[in-house]
Design an enzyme around this catalytic site. Structure first.
Site, short mmCIF file in Angstrom:
data_model
loop_
_atom_site.label_atom_id
_atom_site.label_comp_id
_atom_site.label_asym_id
_atom_site.label_seq_id
_atom_site.Cartn_x
_atom_site.Cartn_y
_atom_site.Cartn_z
N THR A 44 3.10 4.15 1.03
CA THR A 44 3.97 4.33 2.20
C THR A 44 4.51 5.75 2.33
O THR A 44 5.11 6.08 3.34
CB THR A 44 5.17 3.37 2.14
OG1 THR A 44 5.98 3.71 1.00
CG2 THR A 44 4.73 1.92 2.03
N HIS B 256 4.74 -1.51 -13.47
CA HIS B 256 4.75 -0.17 -12.87
C HIS B 256 3.32 0.32 -12.67
O HIS B 256 2.96 0.85 -11.61
CB HIS B 256 5.54 0.77 -13.78
CG HIS B 256 5.91 2.06 -13.16
ND1 HIS B 256 6.63 3.05 -13.82
CD2 HIS B 256 5.66 2.57 -11.92
CE1 HIS B 256 6.80 4.08 -13.02
NE2 HIS B 256 6.21 3.83 -11.87
N ARG C 146 0.85 -1.19 0.00
CA ARG C 146 0.00 0.00 0.00
C ARG C 146 0.89 1.24 0.00
O ARG C 146 2.11 1.14 0.06
CB ARG C 146 -0.93 0.01 1.21
CG ARG C 146 -0.25 -0.04 2.56
CD ARG C 146 -1.25 -0.32 3.68
NE ARG C 146 -0.62 -0.39 4.99
CZ ARG C 146 -1.24 -0.81 6.09
NH1 ARG C 146 -2.50 -1.20 6.03
NH2 ARG C 146 -0.62 -0.84 7.25
N TRP D 279 12.98 3.69 -10.94
CA TRP D 279 12.26 3.47 -12.19
C TRP D 279 13.03 4.02 -13.38
O TRP D 279 12.99 3.45 -14.48
CB TRP D 279 10.88 4.09 -12.12
CG TRP D 279 9.94 3.30 -11.26
CD1 TRP D 279 9.42 3.65 -10.04
CD2 TRP D 279 9.43 1.99 -11.54
NE1 TRP D 279 8.62 2.64 -9.56
CE2 TRP D 279 8.61 1.60 -10.45
CE3 TRP D 279 9.60 1.09 -12.60
CZ2 TRP D 279 7.95 0.38 -10.41
CZ3 TRP D 279 8.94 -0.14 -12.55
CH2 TRP D 279 8.13 -0.48 -11.47
N ARG E 294 -1.93 9.68 -12.05
CA ARG E 294 -1.10 8.64 -12.67
C ARG E 294 -1.67 8.12 -13.99
O ARG E 294 -0.91 7.61 -14.82
CB ARG E 294 -0.92 7.46 -11.69
CG ARG E 294 -0.20 7.84 -10.40
CD ARG E 294 -0.20 6.71 -9.40
NE ARG E 294 0.32 7.11 -8.09
CZ ARG E 294 1.59 7.04 -7.74
NH1 ARG E 294 2.50 6.60 -8.59
NH2 ARG E 294 1.97 7.41 -6.53
N CYS F 170 12.72 2.03 0.56
CA CYS F 170 11.58 1.69 1.42
C CYS F 170 11.52 0.17 1.52
O CYS F 170 11.38 -0.52 0.51
CB CYS F 170 10.29 2.25 0.83
SG CYS F 170 8.76 1.56 1.50
N CYS G 209 8.32 -1.43 0.14
CA CYS G 209 8.36 -1.35 -1.32
C CYS G 209 9.36 -2.36 -1.88
O CYS G 209 9.12 -2.98 -2.92
CB CYS G 209 8.73 0.05 -1.77
SG CYS G 209 7.68 1.36 -1.11
#
Length: 464
Positions: free
Chosen positions: A188, A251, A186, A199, A283, A390, A393
């Site tokens: 963060t 992604h 979820r 990325w 997004r 993270c 993540c």
């Protein structure tokens, strides 16, 4: 007078039509239309359409898959979150509470899961001591004939040439079991330059893209740059084009998860997680992303088809009589295998599977080189996951890349292909428990994304 009035009405009608032609009287597009207007119909390089996937996933597959993933076998995943980044040293670790991962205590993990890495039954686990003592030539004769055969194959098992991922050493003291249900994927708060760097490296250095071609929205460029990029992408061979679309789809799926489980309220009394429509629009809205958002969503569907086909193809592996989802609880293990096979047979029935035979065809030497480049590029992406600052993540990034890597291994493994058509199970092809858990959980994440798109369609219906 009547004639003049008729002429006036006619002129007003012409003006109204002209204004309509310029869009001045058109009803403005809803937010749902801006995100999803292009996410329909057939997918590029496929014979399948979005609507068929939605219906199949949301109503036939998703509920049963979620039930399977809540079982003990699939909820515990062993991972090393302490591996150093192999590419750069200046990692800024996320200090937010929501970035933390809570590992399991040893007594929380079922003994059957802890006892073996890729052996599937209690009988097979009994040879652990033999392996450690390197007495593998003398297989215990009390084992069943099927398990004896499997054991002999396991001793020879080395699929490093088939692997699309760099796998964690689960025997490392730094590797720990994580309960995925207690550490859900979820939002963060991990964002900014550090997240963008991950990325950027993935896209810029691992997606077969020359430096002279700029990715859309990579640096705020406009339409002309976007057109240049897609002209280049469409000019690639189908395998390299698919590679980019898989990464873009992954992604997009991750961004759907973060938008669907967003931290909406954070007080000392409680935290509230839920759908953040604004985040989703930023997004995926066609206008806000200069047309890029809907493309990302179509790539998510492409990723879904790839992993769905891999699960269909690997069915004979799970139908082996010696295979169990072994946790030590015989009743639960039998029920879970029955549910697993039910799900896989449902997947097998899907009418419009992706045809992987279109990949790596043609000249044998060129196809082999292209496949190896494809494998090494994806393997490199799996290594980049150890650079994510993270930890939550990183956990889900590692699991989902390993899951996709496992799907690619299934689709393109020479050991599995050599035994097609599926006349029966072969012991040449193996999957570790880590690969099995990541394969189904990764597909579970994509299945969840497709289901969440329906939720966002409804939420955005009346947003302008």
């Amino acid at each position: 007078m009547g004639r003049a009035w008729g002429l006036l009405v006619g002129l007003l009608g012409v003006v109204w039509l002209l204004r309509l032609g310029h869009g001045e009287e058109r009803r403005p597009e809803t937010a749902a239309q801006r995100c999803f207007c292009q996410v329909s119909g057939y997918l590029d390089d496929c014979t399948c359409d979005v609507e068929t996937i939605d219906k199949f996933n949301n109503y036939r597959l998703f509920p049963r898959l979620q039930k399977l993933l809540e079982s003990d076998y699939f909820r515990y995943y062993k991972v090393n979150l302490k591996k150093p980044c192999p590419f750069w040293n200046d990692i800024n670790q996320c200090g937010r509470r929501d970035c933390a991962v809570k590992p399991c205590h040893s007594d929380e993990v079922p003994d059957g899961i802890k006892s073996a890495s890729y052996k599937y039954s209690e009988e097979a686990n009994r040879i652990e001591e033999c392996e450690q003592a390197e007495r593998l030539g003398a297989v215990d004769e009390s084992l069943s004939e099927e398990t004896q055969k499997a054991v002999l194959q396991w001793t020879k098992h080395d699929d490093s040439s088939d692997s699309f991922c760099e796998i964690d050493d689960i025997q490392s003291p730094d590797a720990e079991y994580v309960d995925l249900l207690l550490n859900p994927e979820r939002y963060t708060g991990y964002k900014g330059p550090d997240a963008w760097r991950i990325w950027s490296v993935i896209y810029e250095e691992n997606c077969f893209k020359p430096q002279t071609i700029q990715r859309p929205l990579a640096s705020g460029q406009g339409k002309s740059k976007e057109n240049t990029f897609y002209n280049w992408l469409e000019g690639l061979c189908v395998e390299k084009r698919a590679f980019y679309r898989l990464i873009s789809g992954l992604h997009a799926s991750i961004n759907v998860h973060l938008s669907a489980r967003y931290l909406l309220q954070d007080t000392w009394l409680e935290k509230k997680w839920g759908h953040n429509v604004t985040e989703f629009q930023q997004r995926f809205d066609g206008i806000l992303t200069e047309g890029e958002g809907p493309r990302r969503l179509k790539n998510l569907y492409f990723l879904y088809l790839i992993e769905l086909r891999a699960l269909s193809k690997v069915l004979p592996f799970f139908e082996r009589p010696d295979f169990q989802l072994f946790t030590g609880n015989k009743v639960q293990d039998a029920e879970n295998k029955a549910l697993l096979l039910e799900i896989l047979h449902e997947i097998k029935s899907f009418p419009l599977h992706f045809d992987e035979n279109s990949f790596f065809a043609g000249d044998k030497n060129e196809a082999h080189k292209l496949k190896e480049d494809f494998r090494l590029h994806f393997r490199n992406i799996s290594r980049i996951m150890d650079c994510v600052g993270c930890f939550k993540c990183r956990l889900w990034g590692k699991l989902q890349t390993q899951g996709l890597g496992t799907a690619l291994k299934i689709l393109f493994s020479e050991k599995l292909i050599a035994n097609m058509p599926e006349s029966g199970p072969s012991y040449e092809f193996q999957l570790t428990r880590q690969e099995i858990v990541s394969l189904f959980n990764a597909f579970g994440r994509i299945s969840t994304s497709v289901r969440e798109l329906e939720n966002f369609r409804h939420l955005l219906q009346n947003v302008h």
